[in-house]
Design a protein around this motif. Structure first.
Motif, mmCIF file in Angstrom:
data_model
loop_
_atom_site.group_PDB
_atom_site.id
_atom_site.type_symbol
_atom_site.label_atom_id
_atom_site.label_comp_id
_atom_site.label_asym_id
_atom_site.label_seq_id
_atom_site.Cartn_x
_atom_site.Cartn_y
_atom_site.Cartn_z
ATOM 1 N N GLY A 24 -8.156 -2.843 -10.018
ATOM 2 C CA GLY A 24 -7.072 -2.798 -11.158
ATOM 3 C C GLY A 24 -5.709 -3.299 -11.368
ATOM 4 O O GLY A 24 -5.657 -3.283 -12.261
ATOM 5 N N CYS A 25 -6.196 -3.542 -9.755
ATOM 6 C CA CYS A 25 -4.916 -3.887 -9.536
ATOM 7 C C CYS A 25 -4.091 -5.709 -9.760
ATOM 8 O O CYS A 25 -4.961 -6.908 -8.729
ATOM 9 C CB CYS A 25 -3.884 -3.569 -7.956
ATOM 10 N N ILE A 26 -3.643 -6.425 -10.408
ATOM 11 C CA ILE A 26 -4.302 -7.702 -10.771
ATOM 12 C C ILE A 26 -2.812 -7.751 -11.891
ATOM 13 O O ILE A 26 -2.049 -7.211 -12.615
ATOM 14 C CB ILE A 26 -4.813 -7.953 -12.065
ATOM 15 N N MET A 39 2.561 -9.647 -8.309
ATOM 16 C CA MET A 39 1.491 -9.121 -7.665
ATOM 17 C C MET A 39 2.472 -8.072 -6.637
ATOM 18 O O MET A 39 2.115 -7.184 -5.945
ATOM 19 C CB MET A 39 1.493 -10.077 -6.827
ATOM 20 N N GLU A 40 3.238 -8.543 -6.436
ATOM 21 C CA GLU A 40 4.534 -7.336 -5.056
ATOM 22 C C GLU A 40 4.689 -6.310 -6.058
ATOM 23 O O GLU A 40 4.578 -5.256 -5.861
ATOM 24 C CB GLU A 40 5.687 -7.889 -4.658
ATOM 25 N N GLU A 41 5.374 -6.926 -6.913
ATOM 26 C CA GLU A 41 5.634 -5.666 -8.029
ATOM 27 C C GLU A 41 4.689 -5.036 -8.508
ATOM 28 O O GLU A 41 4.256 -3.615 -8.709
ATOM 29 C CB GLU A 41 6.653 -6.416 -9.457
ATOM 30 N N ALA A 42 3.623 -5.489 -9.180
ATOM 31 C CA ALA A 42 1.819 -4.880 -9.519
ATOM 32 C C ALA A 42 1.266 -3.871 -8.355
ATOM 33 O O ALA A 42 1.691 -2.660 -8.358
ATOM 34 C CB ALA A 42 0.953 -5.941 -9.736
ATOM 35 N N HIS A 46 1.553 -0.475 -8.503
ATOM 36 C CA HIS A 46 0.327 0.477 -8.836
ATOM 37 C C HIS A 46 -0.096 2.299 -7.670
ATOM 38 O O HIS A 46 -0.692 3.012 -7.330
ATOM 39 C CB HIS A 46 -1.133 -0.120 -7.689
ATOM 40 N N LEU A 47 0.259 1.500 -6.000
ATOM 41 C CA LEU A 47 0.626 2.454 -5.238
ATOM 42 C C LEU A 47 1.047 3.669 -5.817
ATOM 43 O O LEU A 47 1.255 5.099 -5.028
ATOM 44 C CB LEU A 47 0.526 1.369 -3.461
#
Length: 71
Positions: A24-26, A39-42, A46-47
């Protein structure tokens, strides 16, 4: 700090990316650089949400390799 594998794919309008170890991390972006920053931010977000809800944080396990194929 963990290193998660990120897969980048070119799309009709730019790039998309996902982390196989974080379902789900996209994200997307117009360039690879923009997509990487997104993506670094996502991943960080997410974490953070996983921690907030007490979900276990998966350890990186996905690997990737380019295989040269002569056809």
């Amino acid at each position: 700090m963990s290193d998660y594998l990120v897969i980048y794919e070119q799309t009709g309008t730019g790039y998309s990316a996902y982390a196989p170890d974080l379902p789900g991390c996209i994200t997307t972006g117009n360039t690879i650089a923009e997509t990487r920053a997104n993506m670094e931010e996502a991943i960080a977000g997410h974490l953070a949400v996983m921690r907030e809800f007490g979900d276990p944080i998966p350890q990186p396990s996905a690997v990737a390799e380019r295989l040269p194929i002569s056809a």
